[in-house]
Design a protein around this motif. Structure first.
Motif, PDB file in Angstrom:
ATOM      1  N   LEU A 165       0.830  -1.198   0.000  1.00 56.70           N
ATOM      2  CA  LEU A 165       0.000   0.000   0.000  1.00 56.70           C
ATOM      3  C   LEU A 165       0.867   1.251   0.000  1.00 56.70           C
ATOM      4  CD1 LEU A 165      -2.639  -1.132   2.652  1.00 56.70           C
ATOM      5  CD2 LEU A 165      -2.883  -1.155   0.152  1.00 56.70           C
ATOM      6  N   LEU A 166       0.354   2.316  -0.621  1.00 50.51           N
ATOM      7  CA  LEU A 166       1.118   3.562  -0.716  1.00 50.51           C
ATOM      8  C   LEU A 166       0.691   4.598   0.306  1.00 50.51           C
ATOM      9  CD1 LEU A 166       1.547   4.088  -4.565  1.00 50.51           C
ATOM     10  CD2 LEU A 166       3.026   2.910  -2.927  1.00 50.51           C
ATOM     11  N   GLY A 167      -0.045   4.199   1.312  1.00 50.82           N
ATOM     12  CA  GLY A 167      -0.453   5.131   2.354  1.00 50.82           C
ATOM     13  C   GLY A 167      -1.402   4.458   3.315  1.00 50.82           C
ATOM     14  N   SER A 168      -1.923   5.228   4.276  1.00 51.28           N
ATOM     15  CA  SER A 168      -2.807   4.677   5.298  1.00 51.28           C
ATOM     16  C   SER A 168      -4.241   5.184   5.169  1.00 51.28           C
ATOM     17  CB  SER A 168      -2.263   4.998   6.701  1.00 51.28           C
ATOM     18  OG  SER A 168      -2.118   6.400   6.869  1.00 51.28           O
ATOM     19  N   GLY A 169      -4.594   5.625   3.968  1.00 50.19           N
ATOM     20  CA  GLY A 169      -5.975   5.978   3.663  1.00 50.19           C
ATOM     21  C   GLY A 169      -6.321   5.479   2.278  1.00 50.19           C
ATOM     22  N   ILE A 170      -7.547   5.012   2.094  1.00 42.16           N
ATOM     23  CA  ILE A 170      -7.938   4.507   0.784  1.00 42.16           C
ATOM     24  C   ILE A 170      -9.432   4.724   0.583  1.00 42.16           C
ATOM     25  CG2 ILE A 170      -8.354   2.151   1.618  1.00 42.16           C
ATOM     26  CD1 ILE A 170      -7.142   1.142  -1.079  1.00 42.16           C
ATOM     27  N   VAL A 171      -9.811   5.067  -0.650  1.00 40.42           N
ATOM     28  CA  VAL A 171     -11.209   5.133  -1.047  1.00 40.42           C
ATOM     29  C   VAL A 171     -11.471   3.963  -1.987  1.00 40.42           C
ATOM     30  CG1 VAL A 171     -13.035   6.499  -2.131  1.00 40.42           C
ATOM     31  CG2 VAL A 171     -11.180   7.656  -0.906  1.00 40.42           C
ATOM     32  N   LEU A 172     -12.504   3.188  -1.682  1.00 42.09           N
ATOM     33  CA  LEU A 172     -12.878   2.031  -2.498  1.00 42.09           C
ATOM     34  C   LEU A 172     -14.295   2.244  -3.018  1.00 42.09           C
ATOM     35  CD1 LEU A 172     -11.540  -0.757  -0.120  1.00 42.09           C
ATOM     36  CD2 LEU A 172     -10.473   0.017  -2.237  1.00 42.09           C
TER      37      LEU A 172
END
Length: 242
Positions: free
Chosen positions: A18-25
């Motif tokens: 993962l490229l960060g600690s937030g994601i929109v799905l």
């Protein structure tokens, strides 16, 4: 095995793909009348627009032909603060004319702003098994213990499986914005993504993830889980090498 509640381990995000600690799905179907417009808008306007927002690291769209929902879109960000930043809120509250029009064609939509709870594996894959998990009203259990200790190790030992991620939806999923009012959507409580190099490997992982232990604890994996294939991947400006 009894599933346990509690916070994820401090090292849950160490050395992951993962490229960060937030994601929109986002999962969605598209009305047939808007299919061509969806591709034009999503490829050339929407994904570039999102990746131009500070903090957005990578955008990917995947598809499972003939399945409903047909598309899965993933936007990774540095952290959850990006999802309530002034720049992102401006975009959500002033959607472009093409955005407003295209969203009217969306059907069967789920949208979740998420934090990673536990993640293993350091590679991304061209095939992703996506499972949305709902929580029974009477249960406060989480799937973390079972997935971390049993299912993910079994899946990662299988040839072709590259990474496994568990996400929990955040309250930011429910922000009222101009864009959110253009379509109906639901918010799953938990999401599991398994990235693999082949469709067959991603599909095999389903037997470990979608297990009786989850249902026994009051968790409900949705029956429309599917393996999606990558259509487009774009990096944000801060993630591109110079």
């Amino acid at each position: 095995m009894t599933l346990q509640t509690g916070q994820h381990a401090d090292n849950a995000m160490a050395s992951t793909a993962l490229l960060g600690s937030g994601i929109v799905l986002v999962w969605n179907d598209i009305d047939e009348a808007g299919r061509a417009q969806f591709y034009e808008w999503h490829d050339k306007e929407h994904i570039p627009e999102r990746l131009a927002i500070p903090g957005f690291k990578r955008g990917r769209r995947l598809r499972r032909a003939g399945h409903s929902p047909e598309w899965l879109t993933m936007y990774e960000a540095a952290d959850l603060d990006v999802m309530s930043s002034p720049e992102y809120m401006t975009r959500l509250n002033t959607p472009t004319p093409a955005t407003t029009k295209t969203l009217t064609y969306f059907r069967n939509t789920s949208r979740a702003v998420c934090r990673p709870v536990f993640s293993v594996g350091e590679s991304t894959g061209g095939h992703v098994l996506a499972i949305r998990i709902d929580r029974a009203a009477s249960s406060d259990a989480t799937p973390e213990a079972y997935l971390r200790d049993v299912a993910f190790p079994q899946a990662m030992a299988s040839t072709g499986v590259l990474a496994c991620h568990l996400f929990a939806s955040d309250q930011a999923s429910f922000l009222d914005t101009e864009e959110s009012r253009t379509r109906a959507f639901d918010v799953p409580a938990w999401i599991v993504l398994v990235e693999a190099s082949t469709e067959e490997a991603a599909e095999r992982a389903r037997e470990w993830i979608d297990a009786p232990q989850l249902r026994d604890a009051g968790l409900r994996p949705r029956p429309d889980a599917a393996v999606y294939a990558l259509e487009i991947c774009r990096l944000g400006a801060s993630s591109r090498s110079t």
